[in-house]
Motif scaffolding. Structure first.
Motif, short mmCIF file in Angstrom:
data_model
loop_
_atom_site.label_atom_id
_atom_site.label_comp_id
_atom_site.label_asym_id
_atom_site.label_seq_id
_atom_site.Cartn_x
_atom_site.Cartn_y
_atom_site.Cartn_z
N ALA A 602 117.88 25.46 -3.44
CA ALA A 602 118.27 24.09 -3.78
C ALA A 602 117.14 23.11 -3.51
N GLU A 603 116.42 23.29 -2.39
CA GLU A 603 115.31 22.39 -2.06
C GLU A 603 114.18 22.52 -3.08
N ALA A 604 113.86 23.75 -3.48
CA ALA A 604 112.80 23.95 -4.47
C ALA A 604 113.19 23.34 -5.82
N GLN A 605 114.46 23.51 -6.21
CA GLN A 605 114.92 22.93 -7.47
C GLN A 605 114.84 21.41 -7.43
N ALA A 606 115.20 20.83 -6.29
CA ALA A 606 115.13 19.38 -6.14
C ALA A 606 113.69 18.90 -6.25
N ARG A 607 112.75 19.63 -5.69
CA ARG A 607 111.33 19.27 -5.79
C ARG A 607 110.87 19.24 -7.24
N ILE A 608 111.24 20.29 -7.97
CA ILE A 608 110.83 20.38 -9.37
C ILE A 608 111.42 19.23 -10.19
N ASP A 609 112.68 18.90 -9.92
CA ASP A 609 113.37 17.88 -10.71
C ASP A 609 112.97 16.46 -10.34
N ASP A 610 112.39 16.25 -9.16
CA ASP A 610 112.01 14.92 -8.70
C ASP A 610 110.68 14.54 -9.33
N LYS A 611 110.71 13.71 -10.35
CA LYS A 611 109.50 13.35 -11.10
C LYS A 611 108.49 12.58 -10.26
N ALA A 612 108.98 11.96 -9.19
CA ALA A 612 108.08 11.18 -8.34
C ALA A 612 107.19 12.06 -7.48
N ARG A 613 107.56 13.31 -7.31
CA ARG A 613 106.77 14.23 -6.48
C ARG A 613 105.53 14.68 -7.25
N LYS A 614 104.34 14.46 -6.65
CA LYS A 614 103.09 14.84 -7.31
C LYS A 614 102.19 15.69 -6.42
N ASP A 615 102.70 16.15 -5.28
CA ASP A 615 101.86 16.94 -4.36
C ASP A 615 101.56 18.30 -4.97
N GLU A 616 100.54 18.97 -4.43
CA GLU A 616 100.07 20.22 -5.04
C GLU A 616 101.09 21.35 -4.95
N VAL A 617 101.92 21.37 -3.90
CA VAL A 617 102.94 22.41 -3.82
C VAL A 617 103.97 22.23 -4.91
N GLU A 619 103.63 20.56 -7.76
CA GLU A 619 103.02 20.82 -9.06
C GLU A 619 102.90 22.32 -9.31
N GLY A 620 102.59 23.06 -8.26
CA GLY A 620 102.52 24.51 -8.38
C GLY A 620 103.87 25.11 -8.75
N LEU A 621 104.95 24.58 -8.13
CA LEU A 621 106.30 25.04 -8.47
C LEU A 621 106.63 24.77 -9.92
N ARG A 622 106.20 23.62 -10.43
CA ARG A 622 106.48 23.28 -11.83
C ARG A 622 105.75 24.23 -12.77
N VAL A 623 104.50 24.58 -12.42
CA VAL A 623 103.75 25.54 -13.24
C VAL A 623 104.45 26.89 -13.22
N LEU A 624 104.84 27.33 -12.04
CA LEU A 624 105.53 28.62 -11.91
C LEU A 624 106.83 28.63 -12.71
N ASN A 625 107.58 27.54 -12.64
CA ASN A 625 108.86 27.47 -13.35
C ASN A 625 108.66 27.50 -14.86
N SER A 626 107.65 26.79 -15.33
CA SER A 626 107.37 26.76 -16.76
C SER A 626 106.94 28.14 -17.27
N LEU A 627 106.06 28.79 -16.53
CA LEU A 627 105.62 30.12 -16.94
C LEU A 627 106.76 31.12 -16.88
N ALA A 628 107.63 31.00 -15.85
CA ALA A 628 108.73 31.94 -15.69
C ALA A 628 109.69 31.88 -16.87
N LYS A 629 109.94 30.70 -17.39
CA LYS A 629 110.83 30.57 -18.55
C LYS A 629 110.26 31.32 -19.75
N LYS A 630 108.94 31.21 -19.95
CA LYS A 630 108.31 31.90 -21.08
C LYS A 630 108.30 33.41 -20.86
N MET A 631 108.08 33.83 -19.61
CA MET A 631 108.09 35.26 -19.29
C MET A 631 109.47 35.86 -19.54
#
Length: 978
Positions: A602-617, A619-631
């Motif tokens: 739940a915490e990781a999902q909230a991080r991804i959904d919070d557009k105001a969050r721009k820290d490297e962790v 952003e890394g989660l967003r990259v992972l989530n985007s790639l995972a959907k395509k995989m």
């Protein structure tokens, strides 16, 4: 002193070899008694000097010498604390070692406990007790004579010193007993000796002979045979060799006690099976026995029955009488007749059917359960009801039935003679009160053979000394990822964190993806006590209220766990991926990481959904989530299956540990994200270690199910107008995707649940033992797959880490892992442990669901998952459980259900009057706990809607339930998630 043994042996080429073995005899072997003044003062002396007689049948203090059969068959009696000062001859130890490993290990344990005063007398190397085998004398007779010689020598040895300590032989062999008395020795049968100890509970532990009588009792010949006679071992081997007979493992049905299957050969996926129906054809086989089956002519083949049938004794069962099986047989004949007359589902092909003609190996073990209630208070013969439904009832004799009422007990099977409806056994021990949560959990663990004892001191000695620090040498051998934005995503409350992920951009526009797995192999070295214990346990077992760790907590929750903000060793799989999720490079290395965050889903999902969050962790989660959907999209396009199952979580009172609420598991996008990268690492490592070590790689395969397995799925979908193609995984996946009803979104989920039931079980295997084309993982549509990502909780992953380390040159070669036979044997144990852990977890959920409903009587929406001839299998999505709603009485039993139902196998329906109940139909039921069967308490459902006059319950009139067990006023409850 030296003697020689000379014997001849014939070689494979036909040559005759003369073999001479020297046998040394000594004079300085001590008798083991503290009272003795002759033996060497430095010899071991565990036997006491001053002590009271254990049994009234012997007036003076005495030492006990049991023969081999006493130790072999009566080990439960010898384990009792009342047995002390026991001399076990070396002859007995040697026989046990070759005949029965469990008894051998048990007697060794007792010899090691100082307080028990057990002593091994090395008679085979003592000049006064060693005996040669006489011409024409059997090995068994020679050993009996050697044991009597031990008793005679020790008796005279002590008497010559004026010691009033007798030496008593215990044997149930009548010839040996008579010979001992003729030789002037003190000897008793076990029943005679225990009868004088004043402990009636010990008499209950005495094992029963195969003829059905207790040791020392005359055998009655008046009983009628009920079952066919088993073939002799010679006839069985000859039949197997000629191909007329087949051998395999017997698997009893959970739904029908008159039905079972024999899985032929060593078939782990259980696809090559023979159906067995009826008591006579089952012929005394018990779950997991290795049996020999004769396949019947094809004209006698049948289909598996659609009847749900439980072996529940009638109220007038006379379990205490000698001749009670006569009525049982008549009743079973009526039930079997009704079973043969039952309808089979249309379109189901008949399968090979057979009868069991012999038993190659019994897989009997101690069973947990309760005594069935008896109508006669003075009864001594009782039926024991095992907790596992696949185990038949066991007839035991006990004089303490009143004390055992309401208790969970352990019983062992001794024999199953032809004249007895049920196997014969004996009481072993009491676990505790029925309903006590600790007792119920212990039953659960014992029944599923889960090793759960505290870790031994030898295992704990293998742990690293604290404080543990990373040295400069460690840093020089590992890649440093501590500055990389790495994080872990796990369920709430997780402390054994196996994996962490990172994603960062590369100058070429691609992404570097790191899958970091805890490096457990660094701490667990081969051939240590810790490694052996982890191999035995095989996996961590997760129950609702506890976790049975594979490795000690210092490793699982601390040094190996990838918790945040501390340096940890990892085994990293690093991938270079393009923006469209294509892998263009991969490397594997030992590493050091420092996780920046330990998120819940739940915490990781909230991080991804919070557009105001721009820290490297983030952003890394967003990259992972985007790639995972395509995989995942690519994986599904390749034919991977998206199946369904029900998982629930309990809210538990923090003080009483009672479940107070239950919720289905919620799946978020990040759940799928983590899953995709674990799959990527597993399949990449599998292919890599196979290419490097093709003959000994530990892989995991999911066998392609036989097309016939999908018949229930095809028929179920056809009732709603959908055509399911099952010729390949891709077509099946596409068919399931199309089978959707807009007005009933849960229909597709249920259809996928049915598809899951049609699958074979995924298993571990060694790549050098089967053909490459059989490596396929059907469910994932992958040619290579293994388990690499959870070494804290799975021993298979630890082995894969060792293989990968060898493949990349990061660790020394493990010779035992290069032997495909040893690796396959390891895989067999892992498959068994993995299966038992799954079953134990489900049983724990069932237990807590029953506790949750203990004082409840609620209305719930459910779905008809399966339609049987006499019952409906009702799925309760909220609780993730299935219950049986009977619509017809038990075949051959009393009439209780007055409303006639008509079963249509083709349409999967049950019809009563103008109401038709269809598969996948939504219904409303009243749910409660049935406590009438104390052993097998279960949820019962009663139909509320649609309303069928005379069958549906009236919701205006609440059902009576048992009074709550908790006393006093309810307190304010605190909750925690489990």
């Amino acid at each position: 002193m030296l003697t020689q043994k000379v014997f001849l042996r014939k070689t494979k080429r036909g040559n005759i070899l003369k073999i001479v073995r020297e046998h040394y005899l000594r004079e300085d072997i001590g008798c083991g008694s503290v009272a003795c003044g002759r033996c060497d003062s430095e010899s071991t002396r565990p036997l006491q000097k001053d002590f009271e007689s254990a049994s009234k049948v012997v007036e003076h203090a005495h030492y006990i010498v049991p023969d081999t059969n006493i130790v072999l068959h009566q080990i439960d009696v010898l384990k009792d604390e009342a047995f002390r000062n026991v001399i076990v001859p070396q002859t007995v130890i040697q026989e046990l070692r070759h005949r029965h490993a469990p008894a051998y290990n048990s007697i060794r344990e007792m010899l090691a406990i100082e307080e028990r005063h057990f002593y091994c007398f090395v008679n085979e190397h003592h000049k006064d007790t060693y005996v040669e085998r006489l011409p024409g004398e059997s090995a068994n007779d020679r050993n009996d004579r050697a044991i009597r010689r031990v008793v005679g020598y020790l008796q005279s040895h002590l008497a010559e010193q004026g010691l009033s300590i007798e030496v008593v032989l215990l044997t149930n062999d009548r010839e040996c007993l008579n010979s001992a008395k003729k030789e002037g020795l003190t000897a008793f049968s076990l029943k005679e000796y225990v009868g004088g100890m004043g402990k009636p509970e010990l008499l209950d532990k005495i094992s029963i002979d195969a003829d059905g009588s207790s040791e020392g009792d005359p055998v009655t010949n008046k009983k009628k045979f009920m079952y066919p006679e088993h073939l002799t071992p010679i006839a069985l081997q000859a039949g197997i060799k000629s191909g007329r007979l087949r051998s395999g493992k017997f698997m009893a049905s959970r739904d029908n006690y008159l039905e079972g299957f024999v899985c032929l050969g060593d078939n782990e996926d259980e696809s090559d099976r023979v159906l067995i129906q009826g008591l006579m054809n089952l012929n005394r086989a018990v779950q997991d026995d290795t049996v020999v089956v004769e396949i019947l002519p094809e004209s006698e083949w049948v289909c598996p029955s659609s009847v749900v049938l439980e072996d529940e004794p009638e109220e007038d069962d006379k379990v205490d009488e000698e001749d009670d099986d006569g009525d049982e047989v008549e009743r079973e004949k009526k039930v079997e007749k009704a079973l043969k007359e039952s309808k089979t589902e249309k379109g189901v092909e008949k399968m090979p059917t057979g009868k069991i003609v012999g038993i190659l190996k019994r897989k009997w073990r101690p069973y947990c359960g309760i005594l069935a209630p008896s109508a006669i208070k003075e009864a001594t013969k009782h039926l024991f009801v095992a907790a596992e439904r696949k185990i038949p009832k066991i007839r035991i004799e006990t004089r303490q039935a009143a004390a055992l009422t309401g208790k969970r007990i352990v019983v062992a099977i001794d024999s199953w003679p032809r004249h007895s409806r049920y196997p014969l056994g004996h009481y072993v021990r009491t676990l505790g009160d029925i309903g006590d949560r600790k007792v119920e959990n212990q039953v659960l663990l014992l029944e599923h053979d889960i090793p759960h004892q505290p870790f031994s001191q030898a295992v704990l000695n293998c742990l690293p000394k604290m404080p543990w620090l990373i040295t400069p040498l460690d840093e020089s051998k590992r890649q440093d990822f501590r500055s990389v934005p790495t994080c872990s995503v796990d369920p709430p409350g997780c402390t054994d964190i196996d994996d962490a992920l990172h994603a960062r951009s590369l100058p070429n526009g691609n992404f570097e993806i790191g899958v970091h797995i805890a490096d457990v192999s660094h701490f667990i070295r081969p051939h240590t006590a810790l490694d052996r214990e982890a191999a035995t346990r095989g996996t961590t077992v997760y129950l609702v209220d506890q976790r049975i760790d594979m490795i000690p907590d210092l490793l699982s929750s601390n040094l190996c766990s990838l918790i945040s903000d501390v340096d940890r060793f990892a085994f990293s799989a690093v991938f270079e991926m393009t923006e469209d999720a294509k892998v263009v490079g991969a490397k594997y290395c030992k590493s050091i990481i420092r996780s920046k965050n330990s998120f819940t889903y739940a915490e990781a999902q909230a991080r991804i959904d919070d557009k105001a969050r721009k820290d490297e962790v983030t952003e890394g989660l967003r990259v992972l989530n985007s790639l995972a959907k395509k995989m995942k999209l690519k994986r599904m396009e390749n034919g991977a299956l998206n199946l369904a199952s029900s998982e629930v979580r309990f809210q538990v009172d923090s003080e009483t540990h009672d479940p107070i609420d239950v919720k289905t598991k919620e799946l978020l996008e990040v759940n799928s994200m983590v899953e995709e990268f674990m799959l990527l690492a597993n399949k990449s490592v599998a292919e890599f270690i196979y290419n490097e070590l093709s003959h000994c790689a530990l892989l995991r395969r999911h066998p392609v199910p036989p097309v016939g397995n999908f018949d229930p799925l095809v028929r179920a979908a056809a009732t709603r107008g959908f055509d399911i193609q099952v010729d390949c995984g891709k077509h099946l996946a596409d068919s399931l995707d199309r089978a959707s009803i807009d007005t009933d979104p849960f229909f597709n989920t249920m259809l996928r649940m049915v598809a899951t039931r049609c699958m074979s079980q995924a298993i571990y295997f060694c790549s050098g033992t089967i053909a490459k084309e059989d490596f396929l993982h059907y469910g994932l549509a992958l040619p290579f797959y293994t388990h690499f990502t959870s070494p804290i909780r799975r021993y298979s992953d630890l082995i894969v880490h060792r293989l990968l380390a060898v493949a990349i040159g990061a660790d020394a070669t493990y010779p035992e892992l290069l032997d495909k036979v040893r690796v396959q044997n390891l895989c067999n144990n892992l498959n068994y442990r993995h299966k038992m852990a799954q079953y134990a977890g489900r049983a724990s959920v069932t237990l807590y669901t029953q506790i949750y409903f203990r004082d409840k009587n609620v209305l719930e929406d459910g779905y008809i998952l399966f339609v049987r001839e006499n019952a409906l299998q009702v799925l309760l999505p909220k609780y993730g459980m299935e219950c049986t709603l009977y619509v017809k009485d038990k075949p051959g039993g009393q009439q209780r259900i007055k409303v006639p139902f008509t079963y249509d196998a083709e349409k999967c329906t049950q019809t009563a009057g103008d109401v038709t109940l269809r598969q996948f139909e939504r219904i409303t039921v009243r749910v409660s706990l049935d406590r009438t069967n104390i052993q097998h308490q279960k949820l019962v459902v009663e139909l509320v809607r649609p309303h069928i006059p005379g069958f549906s319950v009236d919701i205006e009139k609440p059902m009576e339930v048992d009074e709550p067990r908790n006393d006093g006023e309810p307190e304010k409850k605190k909750t925690r998630a489990v």
